[in-house]
Motif scaffolding. Structure first.
Motif, PDB file in Angstrom:
ATOM      1  N   UNK A  58       0.832  -1.200   0.000  1.00 52.51           N
ATOM      2  CA  UNK A  58       0.000   0.000   0.000  1.00 52.51           C
ATOM      3  C   UNK A  58       0.871   1.256   0.000  1.00 52.51           C
ATOM      4  N   UNK A  59       0.302   2.347  -0.452  1.00 48.02           N
ATOM      5  CA  UNK A  59       0.937   3.640  -0.237  1.00 48.02           C
ATOM      6  C   UNK A  59      -0.149   4.701  -0.127  1.00 48.02           C
ATOM      7  N   UNK A  60       0.227   5.818   0.475  1.00 50.05           N
ATOM      8  CA  UNK A  60      -0.732   6.828   0.884  1.00 50.05           C
ATOM      9  C   UNK A  60      -0.296   8.217   0.474  1.00 50.05           C
ATOM     10  N   UNK A  61      -1.284   9.066   0.300  1.00 53.03           N
ATOM     11  CA  UNK A  61      -0.997  10.481   0.118  1.00 53.03           C
ATOM     12  C   UNK A  61      -0.407  11.025   1.415  1.00 53.03           C
ATOM     13  N   UNK A  62       0.492  11.975   1.317  1.00 50.37           N
ATOM     14  CA  UNK A  62       1.130  12.534   2.509  1.00 50.37           C
ATOM     15  C   UNK A  62       0.102  13.080   3.495  1.00 50.37           C
ATOM     16  N   UNK A  68      -4.898   7.234   7.987  1.00 44.96           N
ATOM     17  CA  UNK A  68      -5.704   6.309   7.180  1.00 44.96           C
ATOM     18  C   UNK A  68      -4.951   5.008   6.983  1.00 44.96           C
ATOM     19  N   UNK A  69      -5.712   3.920   6.880  1.00 45.80           N
ATOM     20  CA  UNK A  69      -5.112   2.616   6.642  1.00 45.80           C
ATOM     21  C   UNK A  69      -5.980   1.841   5.665  1.00 45.80           C
ATOM     22  N   UNK A  70      -5.334   1.324   4.616  1.00 53.01           N
ATOM     23  CA  UNK A  70      -6.053   0.567   3.596  1.00 53.01           C
ATOM     24  C   UNK A  70      -5.738  -0.910   3.751  1.00 53.01           C
ATOM     25  N   UNK A  71      -6.769  -1.739   3.685  1.00 52.57           N
ATOM     26  CA  UNK A  71      -6.568  -3.178   3.821  1.00 52.57           C
ATOM     27  C   UNK A  71      -7.528  -3.901   2.877  1.00 52.57           C
ATOM     28  N   UNK A  72      -7.419  -5.226   2.854  1.00 46.51           N
ATOM     29  CA  UNK A  72      -8.272  -5.981   1.942  1.00 46.51           C
ATOM     30  C   UNK A  72      -8.846  -7.203   2.651  1.00 46.51           C
ATOM     31  N   UNK A  73     -10.021  -7.616   2.194  1.00 47.50           N
ATOM     32  CA  UNK A  73     -10.653  -8.842   2.658  1.00 47.50           C
ATOM     33  C   UNK A  73     -10.759  -9.740   1.438  1.00 47.50           C
ATOM     34  N   UNK A  83     -10.343   5.301   8.410  1.00 55.86           N
ATOM     35  CA  UNK A  83      -9.970   6.705   8.503  1.00 55.86           C
ATOM     36  C   UNK A  83     -10.119   7.164   9.947  1.00 55.86           C
ATOM     37  N   UNK A  84      -9.012   7.518  10.552  1.00 57.42           N
ATOM     38  CA  UNK A  84      -8.994   7.959  11.947  1.00 57.42           C
ATOM     39  C   UNK A  84      -8.575   9.420  12.030  1.00 57.42           C
ATOM     40  N   UNK A  85      -8.891  10.022  13.158  1.00 58.83           N
ATOM     41  CA  UNK A  85      -8.510  11.408  13.399  1.00 58.83           C
ATOM     42  C   UNK A  85      -8.892  12.294  12.203  1.00 58.83           C
TER      43      UNK A  85
END
Length: 124
Positions: A58-62, A68-73, A83-85
């Motif tokens: 995974x990678x994220x916007x700065x 934020x955390x992206x995962x898969x099922x 999405x936190x905070x």
């Protein structure tokens, strides 16, 4: 026919959390890339996070790193975006998108299919 269906948007106060889901139908995910983009009113669609389905990389916007955390099922052919905070600046329509070539970068043109989007509103 490939379809992407997002869910989980809503209204939340700043500092709160939401979890978005994107379920893919019509295709068995393998070496695909999936990503989340968002679009605020009057602004262009912007990359949030991306993942390569096969490895889970995974990678994220700065602007969302560390929040934020992206995962898969795998069993459900679904990607999740925790999405936190949340901040008011995170407000927008969040779109899930799929690249059958395995692209998971920040260029909207690199993707083949898009969902309809789900609204996220963060109040201050």
């Amino acid at each position: 026919q490939v379809q992407l269906v997002e869910a989980g948007g809503g209204l939340v106060q700043a500092g709160g959390s939401l979890r978005l889901s994107c379920t893919v139908s019509g295709r068995t995910l393998s070496r695909d890339g999936l990503a989340w983009f968002r679009q605020a009113p009057g602004k262009e669609r912007a990359f949030v996070a991306g993942t390569y389905w096969s490895t889970g990389a995974t990678h994220y916007a700065d602007s969302v790193k560390g929040r934020f955390s992206m995962s898969r099922d795998n069993a459900k052919n679904t990607v999740l975006l925790q999405m936190n905070n949340l901040e008011p600046e995170d407000t927008g329509v969040y779109y899930c998108t799929l690249s059958i070539q395995g692209f998971y970068g920040n260029i909207p043109g690199g993707y083949d299919y898009w969902g309809q989007g789900t609204q996220v509103t963060v109040s201050s």
